[in-house]
Enzyme design. Sequence first.
Site, PDB file in Angstrom:
ATOM      1  N   GLY A 150       0.809  -1.207   0.000  1.00 28.65           N
ATOM      2  CA  GLY A 150       0.000   0.000   0.000  1.00 28.65           C
ATOM      3  C   GLY A 150       0.843   1.258   0.000  1.00 28.65           C
ATOM      4  N   CYS A 151       1.095   1.788   1.183  1.00 29.77           N
ATOM      5  CA  CYS A 151       1.751   3.093   1.279  1.00 29.77           C
ATOM      6  C   CYS A 151       3.221   3.064   0.879  1.00 29.77           C
ATOM      7  CB  CYS A 151       1.582   3.643   2.696  1.00 29.77           C
ATOM      8  SG  CYS A 151      -0.150   3.892   3.129  1.00 29.77           S
ATOM      9  N   ILE A 152       3.892   1.933   1.077  1.00 28.87           N
ATOM     10  CA  ILE A 152       5.283   1.839   0.617  1.00 28.87           C
ATOM     11  C   ILE A 152       5.338   1.857  -0.908  1.00 28.87           C
ATOM     12  CG2 ILE A 152       7.332   0.354   0.530  1.00 28.87           C
ATOM     13  CD1 ILE A 152       6.986   1.786   3.204  1.00 28.87           C
TER      14      ILE A 152
END
Length: 212
Positions: A150-152
């Site tokens: 997701g955010c990575i």
Amino acid sequence: MQSAEANYQGVWGNRIGFGQKPALLVIDFLKAYTIEGAPLYAPGVVEAVARTPDLIAAARTAGVPVIHTRILYLAENCADGGMWVKKSPVMKAMVEGNVLAEFCDEVHPAAGELVIIKQYASAFFGTSLASHLHAQGIDTVVLAGCSTSGCIRASAVDAVQYGFRTIVVRDCVGDRHPDPHNANLFDIDSKYGDVVSREEAIAAFAPEKACP
């Protein structure tokens, strides 16, 4: 059928390496991912949090800027999360006063370290992060945090699009399941940046000790 590694060889996977001035970006190491029983609980994140203090300590010792991000919604009913919150209403836990939105104690920001508040997956989307890094002459962004898929991943894609050398520390990112974790590390390493071990990242920080 060929393996993915064989299929990609000679086409994807070129190494970009570290530049002259890195920053460590610690993304969303929040208690939502580490408190067992919480909807976002992810064993892989628990492991990544445990491995990251040494990386942060090495960056601080070397004078490498350490920047933290957290997801935090400020509008009524998390309206500032837009379609992402509609798609993933579990993210509504990320509000002030909810223990799940707090930083993990082991990797809590030190006094004076920049904390970027974000509402979406990428640390760059809708924030001043890129402008801050460019103003500081940063050419390399080293990523730790969660979640890998997701955010990575979103932050890695945006980092390279903003012109930064992008490094993801394999041991210091995590997800709720190994399959998306490994698949996204493969994609990032192939197309957007370099995936390295914690030891490689710490070694790359060391020359910064000589900088004023």
